[in-house]
Structures are given as C-alpha cells and as structure tokens.
Design an enzyme around this catalytic site. Structure first.
Site, PDB file in Angstrom:
ATOM      1  N   CYS A   1      72.787 -61.509  21.215  1.00 11.95           N
ATOM      2  CA  CYS A   1      73.615 -62.798  20.519  1.00 11.95           C
ATOM      3  C   CYS A   1      73.519 -63.874  22.237  1.00 11.95           C
ATOM      4  CB  CYS A   1      75.069 -62.187  21.548  1.00 11.95           C
ATOM      5  SG  CYS A   1      75.742 -60.644  20.810  1.00 11.95           S
TER       6      CYS A   1
ATOM      7  N   CYS B   1      78.679 -65.432  22.896  1.00 11.31           N
ATOM      8  CA  CYS B   1      79.670 -65.359  21.766  1.00 11.31           C
ATOM      9  C   CYS B   1      81.193 -64.731  22.152  1.00 11.31           C
ATOM     10  CB  CYS B   1      78.538 -63.648  21.601  1.00 11.31           C
ATOM     11  SG  CYS B   1      78.970 -62.929  19.461  1.00 11.31           S
TER      12      CYS B   1
ATOM     13  N   CYS C   1      72.498 -61.106  16.102  1.00 14.83           N
ATOM     14  CA  CYS C   1      74.509 -61.147  16.524  1.00 14.83           C
ATOM     15  C   CYS C   1      75.565 -62.134  14.925  1.00 14.83           C
ATOM     16  CB  CYS C   1      75.051 -61.447  17.253  1.00 14.83           C
ATOM     17  SG  CYS C   1      76.754 -61.488  17.297  1.00 14.83           S
TER      18      CYS C   1
ATOM     19  N   CYS D   1      77.785 -64.982  16.624  1.00 13.13           N
ATOM     20  CA  CYS D   1      76.939 -65.934  17.032  1.00 13.13           C
ATOM     21  C   CYS D   1      76.337 -66.832  16.250  1.00 13.13           C
ATOM     22  CB  CYS D   1      77.337 -65.997  18.163  1.00 13.13           C
ATOM     23  SG  CYS D   1      75.953 -64.623  18.787  1.00 13.13           S
TER      24      CYS D   1
END
Length: 357
Positions: free
Chosen positions: A37, A41, A68, A71
């Site tokens: 991420c 995030c 992810c 994000c």
C-alpha cells in the site's frame, strides 16, 4: 534503493499518520495479507511487526506482494500519465492475459514509449509487471497439487514453453520437475518481508531463502545434485514447524528456532554456522569476531565465504554479521531485509520474551 529509507520506526509512524510526504516514494508491504500500500492508505493499520517498507513498486511486486485495491499504489504514475492508467485498467480487467508488444501496437501504443513510462514510474516494464502477476498464480496452483497444464492456464501463459521459461528463470528448474512428494519437498512461506521458499525432507530443513534471492536457482541445483534427488512439492512436518516458528519470529513473540536443520558444507563451514547460531538474538558480530570465536583468527575471508554459503536464512542467522566498523555488509536477501531482521531481534530482546535462537 532509489533513496536511503528512514528507519522502520520512522516509516511506521508515517504510516499511522498517513504522511503524504512519502507518497510515491515509500510503500508498505503487509505480510499477513500479502498486499502493498501507499503510506496514506485509509485501510486499518497493520501491526508494526507485519510491515516492511520498500522504495519501489518493483521491489514490492518481486517480493510477492499484490497492490492494494483501496489505495491503488500503482495509480501514482497513472495520475500523471494517461497511457499508464489505460494499461493498468486493462491489466486489472484481465490479469490472466498474456500481453505482448503486438497487443500494445494493436492499442495504438508505441512499445518503447510504454517501456520508458513504466520503468520511470515503477522501475519495471509493463510486460514484466503482467508476467510477474501471472507467474505467481501459477506457483499457487502448483503448490495445491494441480498439474503443470492447470498452472499454465491459471497463470495465463498461452504456451507451456513460455510458462516453463518464466518459471525456470525464477526457481531454476522446470515446473514439470516439481512433482508432489519425494525426498526434497518445496513449499512457499509468506512472511512480512516477502515470500520464502522452504525445502525439507522428512527429518531436516535443507533450504530456506527469500524467493527473490538471485542465488536461489543455483542453490536449488546444488542441493539436488548433492542429495541425488529431484525437487518436489509438498509440506512435511519439518516445513510446518518452520512455518510456525517463522510466524512467532515475525510477530515478535520468539526468536528461538528448533526446526532440525540439515548440515551444510565442509567441517569448517559447519563450525562457522554453529558460531552464527550462538550469537544471541539482538546482537551482532564482525567477521573477525566470528573467526576468533571458532579459533581461527586469521581466517576472516574463509569465515565470510562460509557465511555467504548459508542457504538456511534466519535460522542460521548470517544477517547478524556486520562490518568491523559497524556498517551493514552484503546480504543475499538485500540490505533492507538485513536491517529489518536486526531490528526485529532487538525488539524481541528488549521485550524480554523468548530470545535464544
């Protein structure tokens, strides 16, 4: 690295604060979920012991982590380049597709322009990114006992030869060579610092390495020749013990490893490895100190070679050896991992929990 990363503690605090100063420069990889991420995030924050940090998308992907979906860490480049956004959308829509330069041309894109754009933003090409995503799916299928053809199909490779070539580059042997069972059984173990490959027999662990270690294919070949046994797929009781102990280690509960290890190399190499295991978790030694510990103060270079020949990472803790000036020295798993392993063990030592390994 693209720049010198701050300490793990600094970056974890930045993650908790969603510090935008690191956006696009540092990424957090979460071992419990297998994803990476942005530090901004909005998802629930993982424990510090489950986090590792990298300075490039490439480093995250090659360590086995997936982007992810909250994000969208790949979208940093997309926001500045419509070409990247277009191709990332296409990759998400059909992750199993086998992309080629002809596909890019069919979309009206110039392959060289695409290559430069992705390399500039992600330190890897679009075709490499697509291939890495598909190859991981193939590994998963094989480890579940499915056929090579099923793994090839699941990973989106159109031809068996292309799948064999990509697989062999990373592991050092063709996927068809990995049958279920056998004397030497390989299994993938997820950790907060990236996937590891464990190879064990019914009684000993013979190899434990991070999957992106460049020497891994050669080490696997040497192991198979030495034991006159091909590599297979599967999990032994030894592998399961190793998996449980690694989980305790990375969660900060214990740095003790009691998994039975197969002896490696010459008598001298084994003495060096025993000396490594005698270094308390949370402490480090120089090569000179290690040489004196085994009674050979003039054999510093030989000690360094024996240290580098270790193919059972963490459990034979070659990461605890540093330069005589206190600096980090070479480590096959990457200096960023070496730094983090030392930090994990110092945290365990300070906490007063199980600290012998």
């Amino acid at each position: 690295m693209l720049f010198d990363l701050p300490s793990h503690e600094t970056l974890y605090e930045a993650l908790l604060a969603r510090d935008a100063r690191y956006d696009g420069r540092v990424y957090v990889c979460v071992g419990t979920t297998g994803i990476f991420c942005r530090l901004t995030c909005p998802a629930r924050k993982p424990l510090a012991t489950n986090c590792s940090f990298r300075d490039s998308v490439r480093g995250c992907i090659e360590a086995g982590f997936r982007p992810c979906k909250r994000c969208h860490p790949l979208q940093g480049g997309a926001s500045h380049d419509p070409l990247i956004a277009q191709l990332l959308d296409s990759l998400d829509a059909d992750p199993g597709r086998r992309w080629s330069e002809r596909d890019l041309v069919a979309l009206g894109l110039d392959p060289s322009t695409v290559r430069r754009s992705f390399t500039r933003h992600f330190d890897m090409t679009f075709l490499d990114m697509a291939r890495q995503r598909r190859l991981r799916d193939g590994f998963t299928t094989l480890s579940l006992g499915e056929s090579v053809i099923a793994a090839q199909i699941d990973s989106g490779f159109e031809s068996p030869s292309a799948f064999r070539e990509a697989f062999s580059r990373l592991i050092g042997c063709a996927p068809g060579a990995l049958k279920q069972g056998g004397l030497l059984q390989a299994s993938w173990i997820a950790t907060p610092l990236g996937d590891m490959l464990a190879v064990s027999s019914a009684r000993h662990l013979h190899l434990l390495e991070f999957i992106d270690r460049k020497a891994l294919p050669r080490e696997l070949t040497v192991l198979q020749v030495a034991l006159k046994s091909p590599l297979g797929l599967g999990r032994t009781e030894v592998t399961e013990q190793a998996r449980e102990e690694l989980d305790a280690y990375f969660s900060g509960r214990c740095a003790r490893f009691e998994t039975p290890l197969a002896p490696q190399g010459s008598t001298f190499t084994r003495r060096v490895h025993r000396a490594l295991q005698a270094i308390p978790a949370g402490e480090t030694r120089s090569y000179g100190e290690l040489a004196r510990a085994i009674g050979h103060p003039g054999a510093v270079r030989a000690v360094a070679r024996a240290n580098g020949a270790n193919c059972i990472a963490l459990m034979i803790p070659c990461h605890r050896v540093i330069g005589s000036d206190g600096s980090l020295t070479g480590y096959g798993g990457g200096l960023w991992r070496k730094q983090r392993l030392i930090e994990i063990e110092q945290e365990i030592s300070i906490s007063g929990t199980c600290s012998r390994s």
